[in-house]
Design an enzyme around this catalytic site. Structure first.
Site, short mmCIF file in Angstrom:
data_model
loop_
_atom_site.label_atom_id
_atom_site.label_comp_id
_atom_site.label_asym_id
_atom_site.label_seq_id
_atom_site.Cartn_x
_atom_site.Cartn_y
_atom_site.Cartn_z
CD GLU A 85 42.05 38.89 37.98
OE1 GLU A 85 41.70 38.91 36.79
OE2 GLU A 85 42.56 37.91 38.53
CD GLU A 116 21.62 28.15 40.73
OE1 GLU A 116 21.23 27.60 39.70
OE2 GLU A 116 22.78 28.03 41.18
#
Length: 249
Positions: A85, A116
């Site tokens: 963004e 992960e």
């Protein structure tokens, strides 16, 4: 780093929602909303640490450095969301703020099992992005113990880069190794262990502050107006016109 996940704040059972499955729909959403009310307070408590991180990020930006987010699952997705963004909002290059997620881009829409837990994978991902000491790394993990994130922080510190940690658990492994620890403790989730809820919302709030305040400090905002918006659609073209009218009046 504890292997007893039940000891983590984010994994504890929330007594306030222990019977949420027997509630009416209105009671159910009220319980969730009551828990959400605690998030802003948790973030408020760590504003000094957020401000320190903002100053560090802005300083790196002013010297041509970049901001990297690194995380797994929800945390990784939130980092990539915030990074994506920045270009349309502040008119900066997509390289200036980047997000990395364990398992790569495919993990944005589908979990990549085991990624992960791979402590060495982050070093590979950061190396591919030519991460260096002039950059800054923000590790994001609600539990504060995700191996992928800790491996990335270790790699960055070995290079001499500034490191920031965003987690939602007290005395986390992440907080102990980063230069700046941001730890909004949001408490047990409405659904036990579902950190996409309160922890995820707190993380989003923190990341919004990090990039927005850093961009303000490097001159991307005048007053409270975004003066570098990329006019790529009708709404943004209209916004640019209105901003220009306000500034020139």
């Amino acid at each position: 780093m504890t292997d007893n996940f039940a000891e983590l704040t984010t994994e504890r059972i929330n007594p306030a929602t222990a019977h949420i499955d027997t509630c009416t729909t209105l009671e159910m959403v009220k319980l969730i909303n009551d828990e959400d009310k605690k998030i802003a307070i948790a973030v408020e408590r760590v504003l000094p640490e957020i401000a320190r991180a903002v100053d560090a990020i802005a300083e790196k930006f002013s010297r041509g450095g970049r901001l990297f987010y690194i995380g797994a699952g929800t945390s990784g997705r939130l980092g990539i969301l915030d990074a994506s963004e920045c270009p349309p909002t502040f008119g900066v290059s997509p390289d200036m703020v980047q997000g990395l997620i364990a398992g790569g881009e495919g993990a944005l829409i589908r979990a990549v099992e085991g990624a992960e837990d791979n402590r060495t994978l982050a070093a590979h991902d950061l190396t591919e992005k030519h991460f260096s000491a002039k950059d800054i790394l923000v590790g994001i993990t609600a539990s504060g113990r995700t191996p992928y994130v800790l491996g990335g922080i270790e790699f960055a510190k070995n290079l001499g880069a500034t490191t920031v940690g965003v987690s939602c658990t007290e005395n986390s492994a992440l907080a102990k190794v980063v230069d700046i620890a941001i730890t909004p403790v949001t408490g047990p989730e409405a659904l036990t262990g579902s950190t996409r809820m309160k922890a995820g919302t707190a993380t989003k709030m923190v990341l919004n502050m990090l990039t927005t305040a850093a961009m303000i400090k490097i001159g991307k905002v005048r007053g409270n107006l975004m003066i570098c918006v990329q006019a790529t659609n009708d709404k943004l073209r209209d916004r640019v016109r209105r901003i220009n009218q306000i500034i020139s009046s």
